[in-house]
Design a protein around this motif. Structure first.
Motif, PDB file in Angstrom:
ATOM      1  N   HIS A 158       0.320   6.267   8.329  1.00  0.00           N
ATOM      2  CA  HIS A 158       0.656   7.156   7.216  1.00  0.00           C
ATOM      3  C   HIS A 158       2.115   6.960   6.792  1.00  0.00           C
ATOM      4  CE1 HIS A 158       1.551  11.045   5.224  1.00  0.00           C
ATOM      5  NE2 HIS A 158       0.250  11.107   4.965  1.00  0.00           N
ATOM      6  N   THR A 159       3.029   6.885   7.759  1.00  0.00           N
ATOM      7  CA  THR A 159       4.461   6.738   7.459  1.00  0.00           C
ATOM      8  C   THR A 159       4.760   5.376   6.848  1.00  0.00           C
ATOM      9  OG1 THR A 159       4.994   8.213   9.307  1.00  0.00           O
ATOM     10  CG2 THR A 159       6.781   6.856   8.428  1.00  0.00           C
ATOM     11  N   LEU A 160       4.200   4.316   7.444  1.00  0.00           N
ATOM     12  CA  LEU A 160       4.426   2.980   6.894  1.00  0.00           C
ATOM     13  C   LEU A 160       3.788   2.838   5.518  1.00  0.00           C
ATOM     14  CD1 LEU A 160       3.897   0.775  10.072  1.00  0.00           C
ATOM     15  CD2 LEU A 160       6.055   1.286   8.922  1.00  0.00           C
ATOM     16  N   GLY A 161       2.606   3.456   5.342  1.00  0.00           N
ATOM     17  CA  GLY A 161       1.946   3.399   4.035  1.00  0.00           C
ATOM     18  C   GLY A 161       2.747   4.104   2.963  1.00  0.00           C
ATOM     19  N   LYS A 162       3.381   5.203   3.336  1.00  0.00           N
ATOM     20  CA  LYS A 162       4.204   5.944   2.387  1.00  0.00           C
ATOM     21  C   LYS A 162       5.409   5.110   1.947  1.00  0.00           C
ATOM     22  CE  LYS A 162       6.501  10.435   1.890  1.00  0.00           C
ATOM     23  NZ  LYS A 162       6.776  11.736   2.574  1.00  0.00           N
ATOM     24  N   ASN A 163       5.988   4.362   2.895  1.00  0.00           N
ATOM     25  CA  ASN A 163       7.160   3.532   2.593  1.00  0.00           C
ATOM     26  C   ASN A 163       6.797   2.201   1.941  1.00  0.00           C
ATOM     27  OD1 ASN A 163       8.817   5.499   3.714  1.00  0.00           O
ATOM     28  ND2 ASN A 163       8.843   4.536   5.735  1.00  0.00           N
ATOM     29  N   HIS A 164       5.543   1.753   2.163  1.00  0.00           N
ATOM     30  CA  HIS A 164       5.097   0.463   1.628  1.00  0.00           C
ATOM     31  C   HIS A 164       3.700   0.631   1.009  1.00  0.00           C
ATOM     32  CE1 HIS A 164       7.777  -0.243   5.104  1.00  0.00           C
ATOM     33  NE2 HIS A 164       8.265  -1.251   4.408  1.00  0.00           N
ATOM     34  N   PRO A 165       3.603   1.420  -0.059  1.00  0.00           N
ATOM     35  CA  PRO A 165       2.278   1.752  -0.609  1.00  0.00           C
ATOM     36  C   PRO A 165       1.486   0.546  -1.112  1.00  0.00           C
ATOM     37  CG  PRO A 165       4.041   2.422  -2.101  1.00  0.00           C
ATOM     38  CD  PRO A 165       4.694   2.036  -0.834  1.00  0.00           C
ATOM     39  N   ASN A 166       2.157  -0.536  -1.402  1.00  0.00           N
ATOM     40  CA  ASN A 166       1.456  -1.713  -1.916  1.00  0.00           C
ATOM     41  C   ASN A 166       1.139  -2.738  -0.826  1.00  0.00           C
ATOM     42  OD1 ASN A 166       1.614  -0.737  -4.626  1.00  0.00           O
ATOM     43  ND2 ASN A 166       3.745  -1.461  -4.735  1.00  0.00           N
ATOM     44  N   SER A 167       1.333  -2.351   0.433  1.00  0.00           N
ATOM     45  CA  SER A 167       1.136  -3.304   1.530  1.00  0.00           C
ATOM     46  C   SER A 167      -0.046  -2.953   2.432  1.00  0.00           C
ATOM     47  CB  SER A 167       2.418  -3.384   2.379  1.00  0.00           C
ATOM     48  OG  SER A 167       3.506  -3.847   1.603  1.00  0.00           O
ATOM     49  N   LEU A 168      -0.893  -2.034   1.970  1.00  0.00           N
ATOM     50  CA  LEU A 168      -2.085  -1.666   2.747  1.00  0.00           C
ATOM     51  C   LEU A 168      -3.223  -2.605   2.353  1.00  0.00           C
ATOM     52  CD1 LEU A 168      -1.850   2.231   2.393  1.00  0.00           C
ATOM     53  CD2 LEU A 168      -1.157   0.846   4.342  1.00  0.00           C
ATOM     54  N   SER A 169      -3.271  -3.747   2.988  1.00  0.00           N
ATOM     55  CA  SER A 169      -4.215  -4.781   2.569  1.00  0.00           C
ATOM     56  C   SER A 169      -5.666  -4.362   2.757  1.00  0.00           C
ATOM     57  CB  SER A 169      -3.945  -6.082   3.334  1.00  0.00           C
ATOM     58  OG  SER A 169      -4.065  -5.876   4.728  1.00  0.00           O
ATOM     59  N   PHE A 170      -5.962  -3.522   3.742  1.00  0.00           N
ATOM     60  CA  PHE A 170      -7.362  -3.136   3.968  1.00  0.00           C
ATOM     61  C   PHE A 170      -7.906  -2.290   2.814  1.00  0.00           C
ATOM     62  CE2 PHE A 170      -4.925   0.355   5.836  1.00  0.00           C
ATOM     63  CZ  PHE A 170      -5.627   1.490   5.451  1.00  0.00           C
ATOM     64  N   VAL A 171      -7.018  -1.647   2.068  1.00  0.00           N
ATOM     65  CA  VAL A 171      -7.445  -0.847   0.921  1.00  0.00           C
ATOM     66  C   VAL A 171      -8.010  -1.734  -0.182  1.00  0.00           C
ATOM     67  CG1 VAL A 171      -6.636   0.703  -0.895  1.00  0.00           C
ATOM     68  CG2 VAL A 171      -5.794   0.977   1.456  1.00  0.00           C
ATOM     69  N   GLU A 172      -7.526  -2.989  -0.245  1.00  0.00           N
ATOM     70  CA  GLU A 172      -7.982  -3.915  -1.291  1.00  0.00           C
ATOM     71  C   GLU A 172      -9.324  -4.554  -0.964  1.00  0.00           C
ATOM     72  OE1 GLU A 172      -6.155  -3.984  -3.937  1.00  0.00           O
ATOM     73  OE2 GLU A 172      -4.650  -2.699  -2.966  1.00  0.00           O
ATOM     74  N   ASP A 173      -9.793  -4.386   0.259  1.00  0.00           N
ATOM     75  CA  ASP A 173     -11.072  -4.953   0.688  1.00  0.00           C
ATOM     76  C   ASP A 173     -12.100  -3.832   0.731  1.00  0.00           C
ATOM     77  OD1 ASP A 173     -13.266  -5.810   2.374  1.00  0.00           O
ATOM     78  OD2 ASP A 173     -11.996  -7.476   3.044  1.00  0.00           O
ATOM     79  N   ALA A 174     -13.097  -3.870  -0.160  1.00  0.00           N
ATOM     80  CA  ALA A 174     -14.059  -2.777  -0.290  1.00  0.00           C
ATOM     81  C   ALA A 174     -14.796  -2.490   1.018  1.00  0.00           C
ATOM     82  CB  ALA A 174     -15.063  -3.098  -1.405  1.00  0.00           C
ATOM     83  N   LYS A 187     -13.828  -3.218   4.140  1.00  0.00           N
ATOM     84  CA  LYS A 187     -12.910  -2.661   5.132  1.00  0.00           C
ATOM     85  C   LYS A 187     -12.584  -1.198   4.818  1.00  0.00           C
ATOM     86  CE  LYS A 187     -10.527  -6.854   6.707  1.00  0.00           C
ATOM     87  NZ  LYS A 187      -9.229  -7.550   6.818  1.00  0.00           N
ATOM     88  N   LEU A 188     -12.384  -0.887   3.538  1.00  0.00           N
ATOM     89  CA  LEU A 188     -12.078   0.477   3.146  1.00  0.00           C
ATOM     90  C   LEU A 188     -13.246   1.406   3.456  1.00  0.00           C
ATOM     91  CD1 LEU A 188     -10.074   2.428   1.912  1.00  0.00           C
ATOM     92  CD2 LEU A 188     -11.006   1.855  -0.363  1.00  0.00           C
ATOM     93  N   LYS A 189     -14.471   0.928   3.181  1.00  0.00           N
ATOM     94  CA  LYS A 189     -15.661   1.729   3.479  1.00  0.00           C
ATOM     95  C   LYS A 189     -15.768   1.991   4.983  1.00  0.00           C
ATOM     96  CE  LYS A 189     -20.704   1.667   3.023  1.00  0.00           C
ATOM     97  NZ  LYS A 189     -21.886   0.892   2.547  1.00  0.00           N
ATOM     98  N   ASP A 190     -15.536   0.951   5.772  1.00  0.00           N
ATOM     99  CA  ASP A 190     -15.581   1.078   7.224  1.00  0.00           C
ATOM    100  C   ASP A 190     -14.509   2.057   7.707  1.00  0.00           C
ATOM    101  OD1 ASP A 190     -16.268  -0.200  10.064  1.00  0.00           O
ATOM    102  OD2 ASP A 190     -14.076  -0.207   9.864  1.00  0.00           O
ATOM    103  N   PHE A 191     -13.310   1.940   7.162  1.00  0.00           N
ATOM    104  CA  PHE A 191     -12.199   2.797   7.568  1.00  0.00           C
ATOM    105  C   PHE A 191     -12.508   4.257   7.260  1.00  0.00           C
ATOM    106  CE2 PHE A 191      -7.937   4.683   6.610  1.00  0.00           C
ATOM    107  CZ  PHE A 191      -7.398   4.581   7.882  1.00  0.00           C
ATOM    108  N   ARG A 192     -13.043   4.517   6.085  1.00  0.00           N
ATOM    109  CA  ARG A 192     -13.341   5.895   5.680  1.00  0.00           C
ATOM    110  C   ARG A 192     -14.474   6.488   6.524  1.00  0.00           C
ATOM    111  NH1 ARG A 192     -14.841   7.066   0.677  1.00  0.00           N
ATOM    112  NH2 ARG A 192     -13.450   8.828   0.289  1.00  0.00           N
ATOM    113  N   ALA A 193     -15.432   5.637   6.902  1.00  0.00           N
ATOM    114  CA  ALA A 193     -16.526   6.109   7.764  1.00  0.00           C
ATOM    115  C   ALA A 193     -15.984   6.495   9.147  1.00  0.00           C
ATOM    116  CB  ALA A 193     -17.593   5.019   7.898  1.00  0.00           C
TER     117      ALA A 193
END
Length: 531
Positions: free
Chosen positions: A355-371, A373-379
């Motif tokens: 959460h802290t690193l994402g807040k400081n680097h919002p464009n560096s969350l590569s798993f968010v760009e992979d549908a 991976k994002l689905k798996d993460f949210r599950a």
């Protein structure tokens, strides 16, 4: 005339000699020789040697050695008397004070509580007479003494010397202590490192930004961040333990001005890659070594500057987090009556880091760009949320209606900490579950106790058996380690799910071969305890 009468006669002659006292060398020699006599002769000699010591400089070494012999006598009463009389040798004699300070430092390892109290009293007495010479004697043992003696000397400095106030601890003395402790850091065990950093934190270094930066630099040098090979980490638990110790020492001094970036980058690059992570501490309580690492990592991450290669480093956190966020069961039937089982304290640290690193680097969350991976993460988040919310409900029910006194019991204190942990996880999940994740909420990590961190107020030295020592009952045992709250936290074991239990056991042993003058410094080839 028997020997006792002769001693009193010598005392009388010397007392009444006035300006001609130096002419009565033979009488003083008789007093010194009495240390080889009967018990009563020895006790009288102990008292008389110091009374006339300053008048016979040519016999100084002989007199000091005689007094030291009495400090090693087989009779406890004689030893205590001799230790009590040692300060008499130090009046106006810097060289004698250094020798006495050195000897008293060695006697800090005594087991007898009454004798040890007398050693402490005599050390405090000579420090008031001649602080610089006394402290010089102490540091001679820190430089050359065995491990137990070194640790007792450092404890004395931390818990007694530095509490003597500005009339004793002048700027000159404090500067001397700082420089000598820095030298001691060239070759220390983990216990000694902890004590050295405690001492330095209680000096001027603990009260200024410049001092904080210097303390962080010392911890960074000990951690050897640039010299750690990943393969070594995987097979050597001591490397991980050293990093935890050094990071814990540095953590209180990180701020908006003094950044923790180097430590955080080291964790991401060298410790979090899954292959290395899974090999950490396989020979001992792996969950607990990993948890201690994650907790200090989470504490430091708030004060991290912008990271280079942020995407790769955030990915390292993300992949370890997945290890603590299992995939949900396929259906409620598969789940049955078995509730989800999670390591909530590990999850809190990693979710906070992401959460802290994402807040400081919002464009560096590569798993968010992979549908996928994002689905798996949210599950996984959703499944973790179910377990967390169920656990929160049970904790709230367990604490409901408790009186203030009941809430102070150890079990209920642990339940309250567990509730803080799971509540933090719940807040972080709400932010991270968004698509894409948001970083709206701030939390205080569950084990952190808010405190006044304004500069100008020195960090109080950590105490080790202080109450016992005050009563002359300091035990000859490992001191209770209180490096930081993150290492003291105990955990409540819930009836379902898994809340990480802390195990604080000896790790390896403290034996070592001292190698002075080797340069470089640090925890080289050491076995040591964790805190």
């Amino acid at each position: 005339m028997d020997n006792i009468e002769r001693l009193y006669k010598c005392y009388e002659i010397l007392s009444e000699a006035g300006d001609k006292i130096s002419e009565h060398v033979e009488e003083y020699k008789e007093i010194i020789k009495a240390v080889k006599g009967s018990s009563k002769e020895k006790r009288l000699a102990s008292q008389f040697i110091g009374n006339f010591f300053k008048h016979f400089p040519d016999l100084a070494d002989t007199a000091i050695d005689a007094q030291f012999d009495l400090c090693e006598d087989d009779d406890t009463q004689i030893r205590r008397q001799a230790i009590k009389d040692l300060p008499k040798l130090c009046q106006g004699n810097g060289d004698a004070t250094i020798r006495v300070g050195d000897t008293l430092a060695q006697l800090l390892i005594l087991d007898d509580a009454t004798e040890l109290q007398q050693v402490n009293n005599s050390l405090l007495a000579i420090i008031k007479l001649d602080t610089k010479s006394s402290v010089t004697g102490l540091f001679q043992q820190i430089t050359t003494g065995d491990e137990t003696t070194r640790e007792r000397c450092l404890k004395f400095i931390a818990t007694k010397l530095l509490t003597m106030g500005p009339t004793v601890i002048t700027k000159e003395i404090e500067d001397y202590i700082v420089e000598e402790i820095k030298k001691a850091l060239q070759d220390v065990t983990a216990d000694e490192f902890h004590l050295c950093m405690t001492i330095l934190g209680a000096t001027k270094l603990g009260s200024t930004i410049t001092g904080h930066a210097e303390l962080v630099k010392l911890a960074t040098e000990q951690a050897e961040l640039n010299n750690t090979d990943t393969d070594i980490i995987a097979v050597d638990d001591e490397v991980v333990e050293r990093f935890i110790q050094c990071a814990t020492a540095a953590a209180p001094y990180f701020s908006k001005t003094i950044k923790s970036t180097a430590f955080v980058a080291h964790v991401c690059d060298k410790l979090l890659p899954i292959k290395t992570w899974n090999m950490i501490a396989t020979a001992v309580s792996q969950d607990q070594i990993q948890l201690r690492l994650l907790k200090v990592f989470a504490e430091m991450i708030t004060n991290t500057d912008k990271l280079e290669n942020a995407s790769e480093r955030i990915n390292a956190v993300y992949h370890v987090l997945l290890e603590y966020m299992p995939l949900p069961k396929l259906s409620d039937e598969d789940l049955g009556d078995t509730p989800p089982s999670f390591q909530f304290s590990h999850a809190e640290c990693l979710l906070y880091a992401l959460h802290t690193l994402g807040k400081n680097h919002p464009n560096s969350l590569s798993f968010v760009e992979d549908a996928e991976k994002l689905k798996d993460f949210r599950a996984r988040l959703q499944y973790l949320a179910r377990g967390t919310q169920g656990y929160i409900k049970k904790l709230e029910e367990a604490l409901k209606g408790k009186t203030g006194e009941e809430l102070k019991t150890e079990e209920n204190q642990l339940k309250q900490t567990a509730l803080k942990t799971t509540s933090n996880i719940n807040v972080l999940i709400r932010d991270l579950f968004h698509s894409p994740p948001i970083f709206k909420h701030d939390i205080v990590l569950s084990w952190i106790v808010p405190k006044n961190t304004k500069l100008g107020k020195r960090h109080a030295p950590i105490t080790f058996g202080e109450k016992a020592a005050a009563n002359g009952k300091e035990k000859d045992q490992e001191p209770e380690k209180k490096a930081r709250a993150s290492n003291d936290q105990k955990f409540y074991s819930p009836p379902s799910g898994k809340y990480s239990n802390k195990v604080n056991q000896n790790y390896g042993n403290n034996n070592r071969t001292r190698q002075r003058g080797g340069g470089g410094g640090g925890y080289r080839n050491r076995r040591f305890n964790k805190y």
